[in-house]
Design a protein around this motif. Structure first.
Motif, short mmCIF file in Angstrom:
data_model
loop_
_atom_site.label_atom_id
_atom_site.label_comp_id
_atom_site.label_asym_id
_atom_site.label_seq_id
_atom_site.Cartn_x
_atom_site.Cartn_y
_atom_site.Cartn_z
N ALA A 1 0.86 -1.18 0.00
CA ALA A 1 0.00 0.00 0.00
C ALA A 1 0.89 1.22 0.00
N ASP B 1 2.11 4.65 1.76
CA ASP B 1 2.06 5.24 3.10
C ASP B 1 1.88 6.77 3.03
N PRO C 1 20.12 -9.49 -0.31
CA PRO C 1 21.21 -9.37 0.66
C PRO C 1 22.36 -10.29 0.29
N GLY D 1 14.57 -8.06 7.02
CA GLY D 1 14.39 -6.62 6.86
C GLY D 1 13.20 -6.12 7.64
N THR D 2 13.31 -4.89 8.08
CA THR D 2 12.21 -4.25 8.83
C THR D 2 12.02 -2.82 8.36
N GLY D 3 12.02 -2.64 7.02
CA GLY D 3 11.81 -1.31 6.45
C GLY D 3 10.35 -1.12 6.03
N ALA D 4 10.15 -0.17 5.10
CA ALA D 4 8.78 0.21 4.69
C ALA D 4 8.01 -0.96 4.08
N SER D 5 8.69 -1.84 3.35
CA SER D 5 7.99 -2.98 2.75
C SER D 5 7.66 -4.02 3.83
N ARG E 1 17.80 -6.02 11.51
CA ARG E 1 19.17 -5.57 11.70
C ARG E 1 19.17 -4.23 12.44
N THR E 2 18.29 -3.35 12.01
CA THR E 2 18.20 -2.03 12.65
C THR E 2 16.73 -1.71 12.89
N LYS F 1 16.34 7.68 9.08
CA LYS F 1 15.86 6.72 8.08
C LYS F 1 14.39 7.05 7.84
N ARG F 2 13.81 6.50 6.81
CA ARG F 2 12.41 6.77 6.52
C ARG F 2 11.52 6.38 7.71
N ALA G 1 12.80 -8.59 2.32
CA ALA G 1 12.23 -7.23 2.37
C ALA G 1 13.42 -6.28 2.54
N GLY H 1 14.89 -4.12 0.37
CA GLY H 1 14.99 -2.86 -0.36
C GLY H 1 15.54 -2.99 -1.76
N TRP I 1 19.21 4.07 2.43
CA TRP I 1 19.38 4.15 0.98
C TRP I 1 19.48 5.60 0.52
P1 NAP Z 1 14.53 -0.46 2.97
O1 NAP Z 1 13.80 0.65 3.58
O2 NAP Z 1 15.83 -0.18 2.33
O3 NAP Z 1 14.65 -1.57 4.09
C1 NAP Z 1 15.43 -2.71 3.88
C2 NAP Z 1 15.45 -3.50 5.17
O4 NAP Z 1 16.21 -4.67 4.94
C3 NAP Z 1 16.13 -2.75 6.30
O5 NAP Z 1 15.49 -3.08 7.50
C4 NAP Z 1 17.55 -3.30 6.24
O6 NAP Z 1 18.23 -3.22 7.46
C5 NAP Z 1 17.26 -4.74 5.89
N1 NAP Z 1 18.40 -5.42 5.28
C6 NAP Z 1 18.99 -5.14 4.11
N2 NAP Z 1 20.00 -5.97 3.88
C7 NAP Z 1 20.05 -6.81 4.94
C8 NAP Z 1 20.87 -7.89 5.32
N3 NAP Z 1 21.90 -8.28 4.54
N4 NAP Z 1 20.65 -8.51 6.49
C9 NAP Z 1 19.63 -8.11 7.28
N5 NAP Z 1 18.81 -7.10 7.00
C10 NAP Z 1 19.02 -6.46 5.84
O7 NAP Z 1 13.65 -1.21 1.85
P2 NAP Z 1 12.08 -1.25 1.69
O8 NAP Z 1 11.44 -1.57 2.96
O9 NAP Z 1 11.77 -2.07 0.50
O10 NAP Z 1 11.76 0.25 1.35
C11 NAP Z 1 12.55 0.97 0.41
C12 NAP Z 1 11.90 2.27 0.09
O11 NAP Z 1 10.80 2.00 -0.77
C13 NAP Z 1 11.30 3.00 1.26
O12 NAP Z 1 12.21 3.79 1.96
C14 NAP Z 1 10.25 3.82 0.57
O13 NAP Z 1 10.82 4.98 0.01
C15 NAP Z 1 9.78 2.90 -0.52
N6 NAP Z 1 8.58 2.20 -0.07
C16 NAP Z 1 7.47 2.95 0.05
C17 NAP Z 1 6.33 2.37 0.47
C18 NAP Z 1 5.12 3.22 0.58
O14 NAP Z 1 4.19 2.83 1.23
N7 NAP Z 1 5.09 4.41 -0.03
C19 NAP Z 1 6.27 1.02 0.80
C20 NAP Z 1 7.42 0.27 0.65
C21 NAP Z 1 8.58 0.87 0.22
P3 NAP Z 1 19.11 -1.90 7.83
O15 NAP Z 1 18.10 -0.87 8.23
O16 NAP Z 1 19.99 -2.34 8.91
O17 NAP Z 1 19.85 -1.53 6.58
#
Ligand code: NAP
Length: 492
Positions: A59, A61, A150, A183-187, A207-208, A294-295, A342, A344, A457
């Protein structure tokens, strides 16, 4: 065979990418009475992010009333924060409404671009070896497109299913399986709550930890939709209100101002306390970096998942992937049937999407060897008649990306109109103008929170930020409102 064709005879314009940016450009060209454009899209359908991200829970955000074109308002959004499929439907609808299919070339990847000064035109090469001439190129290829898997030891030995959130395997049923999410980011915050109740066991590898804020989501009733359809002004007001709120809270998200950050951090901590009952788990979820670095994530059900019996938060670093699961540094093997990455995207903002040769054979990647820079994020000196949408330093951390995209489309359109009206060969932004703009930008960047000591990123390998715009969206829109000829070298 090398076939020399042009999208249209009079003034061919090439749009690269059929996501929001490319489609928005096409509509504005049509509105300006310019029909001589072709949209090149490497995939088999339009939509970009919203075509690719179909993972459960995907979705936006950003509220839908702001995350849609201002010139194509949609009174029918089913909820405040639309799901991915609904945004894709919206884009498909817009494409049909504007009859853009005849301008689209799907499954056509541009792999090379060269500028010819004598004719003031670009020659684009497709992956099939075909060459296409364009007087102007508008590049809307997106920044977060290609999944970044990764680099984990032993990944190839895993016997189960592995897929990235942006390449979801819909044929693989997760129900009743043991699943890992890395991963624990936006996705991740969207996918984890969406699959937690189906799977037998969910191990979330963090990780973070990140700051998470409440999501003020709700369904729009049929009555509300009818109201917005009947009173377009109300829809505009709703859009403006949501946009204004995001700008109002902007400084808390982008400024390196610990007192402001503390307000956000407090709000997020209250949210955490309300969502997770186990204190030890809660402690593992508390971020150690400044709010906004971070975001900021938005979710009402991600943290709450860790109260479920079948969901485990794993914070020990991953050591190795084995045939049956993931081994962490404490020697424990987390046996799983599937791994969801997840993790990124490899950020496409930092380099040219394919070899781009400008005036005098200048290579874009060489011009960007110390980081991607552009004038107002759109024009690069030495690469005339080329406009980048969502280029360097135009990403927002706090509001809808479309506010920036629409400003960029309007700017590119002014350049196109000038070229057409005055029958110019090319307009090329002056190097001194570009340098001055970027020096100022990087000076402002020092006051932003993104460099306050976290990894994201947003930052390139050398720690520089070539991704985000250091300020308000209204201010960016104001700065880009006028195409000024004096800032360009003009060839007649
Ligand atoms: P992300 O924000 O880059 O998060 C990646 C996650 O994976 C982080 O928690 C990262 O940990 C972890 N990770 C990466 N490599 C790893 C490894 N080798 N071992 C363990 N953990 C690892 O990616 P994303 O969640 O796909 O989001 C990317 C961007 O897409 C967002 O910032 C946003 O701009 C966009 N997005 C937007 C929406 C929306 O609703 N508009 C939704 C999804 C995505 P670390 O934090 O330690 O690096």
């Amino acid at each position: 065979m090398d076939r020399q064709t042009s999208p249209s005879s009079d003034f061919p314009i090439a749009i690269i990418g059929a996501g929001f940016a490319g489609i928005g450009t096409a509509i504005q060209l049509l509105k300006a009475g310019i029909r001589s454009f072709t949209i090149f899209e490497r995939a088999g359908e339009i939509g970009g992010t919203w075509r690719d991200n179909t993972y459960p829970g995907a979705a936006c955000d950003v509220p839908s009333h702001v995350y849609s074109f201002s010139f194509e308002p949609n009174p029918s959004w089913s909820r405040a924060f639309a799901e991915s499929w609904e945004i894709q439907d919206y884009l498909l609808g817009v494409v049909e409404k504007w009859k853009l299919r005849s301008h689209l070339r799907l499954n056509t990847e541009i792999v090379d671009a060269r500028f010819d000064e004598a004719t003031g035109s670009w020659t684009l090469t497709t992956s099939d070896g075909e060459t296409v001439r364009a007087r102007v190129v508008v590049s809307g290829v997106g920044g977060l497109v290609d999944p970044a898997p990764p680099d984990l030891k032993g990944m190839e030995s895993f016997r189960g299913e592995v897929f990235h959130t942006a390449r979801w395997n819909h044929d693989f049923d997760l129900a009743g399986r043991k699943v890992a999410v890395i991963g624990t980011g936006a996705s991740a915050v969207q996918v984890v709550p969406s699959i937690a109740s189906q799977v037998e066991k969910l191990s979330v590898f963090q990780r973070t930890p990140a700051w998470v804020m409440p999501k003020p989501d709700r369904k729009y009733s049929e009555r509300a939709k009818r109201f917005y359809a009947r009173f377009p002004l109300a829809l505009r007001l709703s859009r403006f209100f949501k946009y204004a709120m995001s700008e109002l809270f902007g400084p808390m998200v982008f400024l390196d101002a610990p007192r402001l950050s503390a307000i956000g951090e407090k709000g997020s901590m209250l949210h955490l306390r309300a969502q997770v009952s186990n204190r030890a788990v809660r402690e593992k979820l508390v971020p150690s970096f400044q709010f906004g670095c971070k975001r900021i994530l938005i979710s009402d059900d991600f943290w709450a998942c860790f109260d479920r019996e079948n969901v485990e938060l794993v914070t020990e670093p991953i050591e190795e992937v084995k045939s049956g699961g993931i081994q962490t540094s404490d020697g424990r093997l987390h046996s799983v049937d599937a791994i969801v990455l997840a993790t990124g995207f490899s950020v496409g903002l930092a380099k040219a999407p394919f070899p781009v040769r400008g005036r005098g054979g200048r290579i874009l990647d060489e011009a960007w060897s110390e980081g991607a820079v552009a004038y107002k994020g759109m024009a690069v000196s030495g690469f005339p008649n080329w406009y980048i949408l969502m280029g360097p330093n135009t990403g927002p951390g706090h509001t809808s990306v479309l506010v920036y995209t629409e400003a960029q489309i309007a700017y590119a359109l002014q350049a196109i109109r000038k070229l057409l009206r005055e029958n110019l060969r090319y307009v090329d932004v002056r190097q001194d103008v570009q340098d001055r703009y970027n020096d100022g930008l990087q000076r402002r960047m020092k006051r932003m929170v993104w460099g306050s000591g976290c990894n994201s990123w947003y930052l390139s390998a050398d720690g520089a930020n070539h991704a985000l715009y250091p300020g308000f969206a209204w201010e960016y829109a104001l700065r880009t409102r006028k195409f000024k000829s004096s800032e360009y070298e003009i060839a007649r």
